[in-house]
Design a protein around this motif. Structure first.
Motif, short mmCIF file in Angstrom:
data_model
loop_
_atom_site.label_atom_id
_atom_site.label_comp_id
_atom_site.label_asym_id
_atom_site.label_seq_id
_atom_site.Cartn_x
_atom_site.Cartn_y
_atom_site.Cartn_z
N VAL A 131 0.84 -1.20 0.00
CA VAL A 131 0.00 0.00 0.00
C VAL A 131 0.87 1.25 0.00
CG1 VAL A 131 -1.66 1.34 1.35
CG2 VAL A 131 -1.96 -1.13 1.09
N ILE A 132 1.94 1.24 0.79
CA ILE A 132 2.84 2.40 0.83
C ILE A 132 3.44 2.66 -0.55
CG2 ILE A 132 5.07 3.22 1.71
CD1 ILE A 132 4.36 1.90 4.38
N ILE A 133 3.88 1.60 -1.22
CA ILE A 133 4.48 1.75 -2.55
C ILE A 133 3.48 2.35 -3.53
CG2 ILE A 133 5.37 0.50 -4.56
CD1 ILE A 133 6.69 -1.45 -2.62
N MET A 134 2.25 1.83 -3.52
CA MET A 134 1.26 2.29 -4.50
C MET A 134 0.73 3.69 -4.17
SD MET A 134 1.71 -0.12 -6.44
CE MET A 134 0.81 0.77 -7.72
N LEU A 135 0.69 4.05 -2.90
CA LEU A 135 0.24 5.39 -2.54
C LEU A 135 1.36 6.42 -2.64
CD1 LEU A 135 -2.08 4.83 0.56
CD2 LEU A 135 -2.72 5.17 -1.83
N GLY A 136 2.60 5.94 -2.77
CA GLY A 136 3.73 6.87 -2.84
C GLY A 136 3.64 7.81 -4.02
N GLY A 137 3.19 7.30 -5.17
CA GLY A 137 3.09 8.14 -6.36
C GLY A 137 2.07 9.25 -6.20
N PRO A 138 0.79 8.93 -5.91
CA PRO A 138 -0.19 10.00 -5.70
C PRO A 138 0.20 10.96 -4.57
CG PRO A 138 -1.29 7.89 -5.97
CD PRO A 138 0.18 7.60 -5.87
N ALA A 139 0.79 10.41 -3.50
CA ALA A 139 1.19 11.28 -2.39
C ALA A 139 2.21 12.31 -2.84
CB ALA A 139 1.74 10.45 -1.24
N MET A 140 3.11 11.90 -3.74
CA MET A 140 4.11 12.83 -4.25
C MET A 140 3.44 13.98 -5.01
SD MET A 140 7.40 13.32 -4.25
CE MET A 140 8.32 11.77 -4.12
N ASN A 141 2.39 13.67 -5.79
CA ASN A 141 1.68 14.72 -6.51
C ASN A 141 0.98 15.67 -5.55
OD1 ASN A 141 1.02 12.24 -8.90
ND2 ASN A 141 2.15 14.10 -9.36
N LEU A 142 0.40 15.14 -4.47
CA LEU A 142 -0.26 16.00 -3.50
C LEU A 142 0.74 16.91 -2.81
CD1 LEU A 142 -2.78 16.86 -1.96
CD2 LEU A 142 -2.35 15.00 -0.34
N VAL A 143 1.89 16.37 -2.43
CA VAL A 143 2.94 17.18 -1.79
C VAL A 143 3.41 18.28 -2.75
CG1 VAL A 143 5.30 17.16 -0.92
CG2 VAL A 143 3.70 15.37 -0.22
N LEU A 144 3.61 17.93 -4.03
CA LEU A 144 4.05 18.92 -5.01
C LEU A 144 2.99 20.02 -5.18
CD1 LEU A 144 6.13 19.87 -7.04
CD2 LEU A 144 5.12 18.32 -8.73
N ALA A 145 1.72 19.62 -5.20
CA ALA A 145 0.64 20.61 -5.32
C ALA A 145 0.64 21.56 -4.12
CB ALA A 145 -0.71 19.91 -5.44
N ILE A 146 0.82 21.01 -2.93
CA ILE A 146 0.85 21.85 -1.73
C ILE A 146 2.01 22.83 -1.78
CG2 ILE A 146 1.29 21.77 0.76
CD1 ILE A 146 -0.39 19.21 0.86
N ILE A 147 3.16 22.35 -2.24
CA ILE A 147 4.34 23.24 -2.35
C ILE A 147 4.07 24.36 -3.35
CG2 ILE A 147 6.73 23.36 -3.13
CD1 ILE A 147 7.12 20.54 -1.99
N LEU A 148 3.50 24.02 -4.50
CA LEU A 148 3.22 25.02 -5.54
C LEU A 148 2.21 26.06 -5.03
CD1 LEU A 148 3.02 22.71 -8.68
CD2 LEU A 148 4.81 24.36 -8.15
N PHE A 149 1.16 25.60 -4.35
CA PHE A 149 0.18 26.54 -3.82
C PHE A 149 0.77 27.39 -2.69
CE2 PHE A 149 -2.95 24.12 -6.16
CZ PHE A 149 -3.92 25.06 -6.44
N TRP A 281 -0.01 28.60 5.93
CA TRP A 281 -0.98 27.51 5.86
C TRP A 281 -2.09 27.77 4.83
CZ3 TRP A 281 -0.09 30.40 10.36
CH2 TRP A 281 -1.01 31.42 10.60
N ASP A 282 -2.16 28.97 4.27
CA ASP A 282 -3.22 29.26 3.31
C ASP A 282 -3.06 28.45 2.02
OD1 ASP A 282 -4.24 31.02 5.12
OD2 ASP A 282 -4.39 32.71 3.73
N GLY A 283 -1.81 28.28 1.56
CA GLY A 283 -1.57 27.50 0.35
C GLY A 283 -2.01 26.06 0.50
N PRO A 284 -1.54 25.35 1.54
CA PRO A 284 -2.01 23.97 1.74
C PRO A 284 -3.52 23.87 1.90
CG PRO A 284 -0.03 24.36 3.03
CD PRO A 284 -0.42 25.68 2.44
N GLN A 285 -4.14 24.83 2.60
CA GLN A 285 -5.60 24.80 2.74
C GLN A 285 -6.28 24.94 1.39
OE1 GLN A 285 -6.51 27.91 5.57
NE2 GLN A 285 -6.22 26.58 7.34
N ALA A 286 -5.75 25.81 0.53
CA ALA A 286 -6.34 25.97 -0.80
C ALA A 286 -6.17 24.71 -1.62
CB ALA A 286 -5.68 27.17 -1.51
#
Length: 437
Positions: A131-149, A281-286
Motif C-alpha cells: 500500500v505504501i508503494i502504491m500510494l507513494g506516487g499520488p502522495a508525491m503529486n499531493l505534496v508537489l501541489a501543496i508546495i506550488l500553492f 498555511w493558506d496555500g495547503p488549505q487551498a
C-alpha cells in the motif's frame, strides 16, 4: 511577442507535467527499492524509448509520448503456480479473448520473477508495504501541489486591495452612468471634499484600525450621511480627515464571491492592488479545498465527459470547472503566459495551473480501478482482509490474490479512458474552455 509567450507557456506546462510524472514515479520507486523489490525499469512516457541508461539493476529512460510513466517491479502479481491448482494447464479449455489476455498477463509477470526477481517480488511484501508503494506516487503529486500553492500564496502572495489609495474621484456619478467626466454641477466626491489624495495610506476609519481596503469599505458602506474620521498616513505623518459618505447605488461583493446591487455609503476612492503574502498555511488549505472539488469532478467523470461532448456538438459554452485534456491544459497555460499582465501575475497563474494539474493526478490515480494505483491498493487490502479472516476463523492462509483475473476489466477501463481522453482532446480543440475571455 504574444505568440512566443504562448509557446513558452505551453512548454512550461509540458515540462511541468513531465516533472510531475517523474516525481510520481519516484514516489513509487523510492519505497519499492527501500523494501527490497527488484525494479527493472523507471520510464517517463509511453511508446518507443528515446533515451535510457542502466544504473545498477534498473533502466532509467524517456519514451516518445510524455503522457504518463511507470516503474516495472518484479512480481506485481503472484506467479501462475501460486494461483492455479494442479492440472489446470492440462485441462482443455476454449481460448476465449479474455482468457488469452489473462494468460498473456501471467506470462509477462512470470518473466519478471526470473533470476533474483523470484525472491524480491512485490506480491511477497506485507500488505502495508504494498500500500505504501502504491500510494507513494499520488502522495508525491499531493505534496508537489501543496508546495506550488504555498509558493503562490505565501511566496508571491494574493492580489489584494491594499490600504494605499490609488485614485480619488472628482465627483459622484450615478451607478450605471456612461458619463466619463465630471460636469460643473456634479457634486464633489466625499473623498475629494475631505482632502484624501492618491498615495495616502488608510490607518483607521471611524476609529477602527484597518489592514485592508475591504475593511475600510465595509465601515464606509455602513455609514451613509454620517461624518466619520479617517486617519491617513501621508509623507510619513498621520492626518485625521473627516469624510461624510453619500448614499449611492453600488455593486458590492457577496459572501459567495458574486456581486449584488445595494444602496450603501460611498466616498469615491479606489485602492492600490498588490500581491500580499498570505500565512504559510493558506496555500495547503487551498490545495486541500481544491482536492475536494476535483474528487467531485472525477466521481462524475463519465457524465461530465458526456456533457462536454454534447456541448461540443451543440456549440454550447464549456463548463470552466469541467474536465480538461492535456491539450486544454496546454492551451490555458499558453493563454496565461500570453496575457498582457505583470510577470508576477503570469507566474502565479502558471503555479496555480501546475498545482491543479498535480491535484488532478493525485485524485485520478486513487480511483479504485486497475491499472490505476488505487486499484492495486484495493487488491492488496482485499488480500489482507482475506488473511485476517483466515486467522480469525482458524483456516489455512489463503493463496495470494490472482489480480491477473482482473486484466479484462483493466482493458475495459483503459479503453474507456482512451475514449474519454479522445473526447476531451477533440473538445479542447473545437470548443475550448474560455477562462480568460
Amino acid at each position: 511577442m504574444t505568440v512566443l509567450a504562448f509557446i513558452i507557456g505551453v512548454v512550461v506546462l509540458v515540462v511541468g507535467l513531465a516533472v510531475s510524472i517523474a516525481l510520481h514515479e519516484v514516489g513509487h520507486l523510492a519505497p519499492a527499492k527501500a523494501f527490497g523489490v527488484r525494479v527493472g525499469q523507471y520510464m517517463i512516457g509511453f511508446g518507443p524509448t528515446v533515451f535510457s541508461r542502466r544504473v545498477g539493476e534498473t533502466e532509467y529512460g524517456f519514451k516518445l509520448l510524455p503522457l504518463g510513466g511507470y516503474i516495472s517491479m518484479a512480481g506485481m502479481y503472484p506467479p501462475s503456480a501460486a494461483t492455479t491448482g494442479e492440472g489446470d494447464d492440462a485441462r482443455p479449455r476454449r481460448r476465449r479473448l479474455f482468457e488469452t489476455l489473462i494468460q498473456d498477463a501471467r506470462t509477462a509477470n512470470d518473466e519478471t520473477l526470473q533470476g533474483d526477481g523470484a525472491g524480491r517480488a512485490f506480491y511477497q511484501l506485507p500488505v502495508y508495504k504494498r500500500v505504501i508503494i502504491m500510494l507513494g506516487g499520488p502522495a508525491m503529486n499531493l505534496v508537489l501541489a501543496i508546495i506550488l500553492f504555498a509558493i503562490m500564496f505565501s511566496g508571491i502572495g494574493v492580489q489584494t486591495a491594499t490600504t494605499t489609495v490609488a485614485s480619488v474621484n472628482e465627483c459622484v456619478l450615478p451607478a450605471g452612468s456612461t458619463q466619463t467626466s465630471c460636469a460643473a454641477d456634479d457634486p464633489a466626491s466625499p473623498a475629494a471634499a475631505a482632502g484624501i489624495r492618491p498615495g495616502d495610506v488608510l490607518v483607521s476609519v471611524d476609529g477602527t484600525p484597518v489592514d485592508t481596503f475591504a475593511e475600510a469599505s465595509a465601515i464606509i458602506q455602513k455609514s451613509p450621511d454620517r461624518p466619520i474620521p479617517v486617519v491617513v498616513e501621508r509623507g510619513g505623518t498621520r492626518q485625521t480627515l473627516e469624510v461624510t459618505p453619500v448614499l449611492a447605488t453600488r455593486e458590492i461583493a457577496t459572501a459567495d464571491g458574486g456581486t449584488t446591487t445595494a444602496e450603501v455609503g460611498f466616498v469615491g476612492m479606489s485602492a492600490t492592488v498588490a500581491f500580499v503574502p498570505q500565512p504559510i498555511w493558506d496555500g495547503p488549505q487551498a490545495a486541500l479545498a481544491q482536492t475536494g472539488q476535483v474528487v467531485g469532478i472525477i466521481w462524475q467523470l463519465p457524465a461530465r465527459v458526456y456533457q462536454t461532448a454534447v456541448d461540443t456538438i451543440t456549440g454550447a459554452g464549456r463548463d470552466p470547472n469541467g474536465p480538461l485534456s492535456v491539450v486544454g491544459a496546454g492551451r490555458l497555460a499558453g493563454e496565461v503566459a500570453a496575457t498582457e499582465t505583470p510577470i508576477l501575475n503570469r507566474v502565479s497563474g502558471m503555479l496555480a495551473l501546475l498545482g491543479s494539474l498535480n491535484i488532478a493526478l493525485f485524485v485520478f490515480n486513487l480511483v479504485p480501478l486497475l491499472p490505476l494505483d488505487g486499484g492495486h491498493v484495493v487488491v492488496a487490502l482485499w488480500e489482507g482482509l482475506k488473511r485476517v479472516w483466515a486467522r480469525m476463523t482458524g483456516r489455512r492462509a489463503p493463496r495470494p490474490v490472482d489480480a491477473t483475473k482482473l486484466v479484462p476489466i483493466t482493458y475495459i477501463v483503459v479503453i474507456g479512458l482512451i475514449i474519454m481522453g479522445g473526447t476531451l482532446i477533440l473538445a479542447d480543440i473545437v470548443n475550448p474552455v474560455q477562462l480568460l475571455g
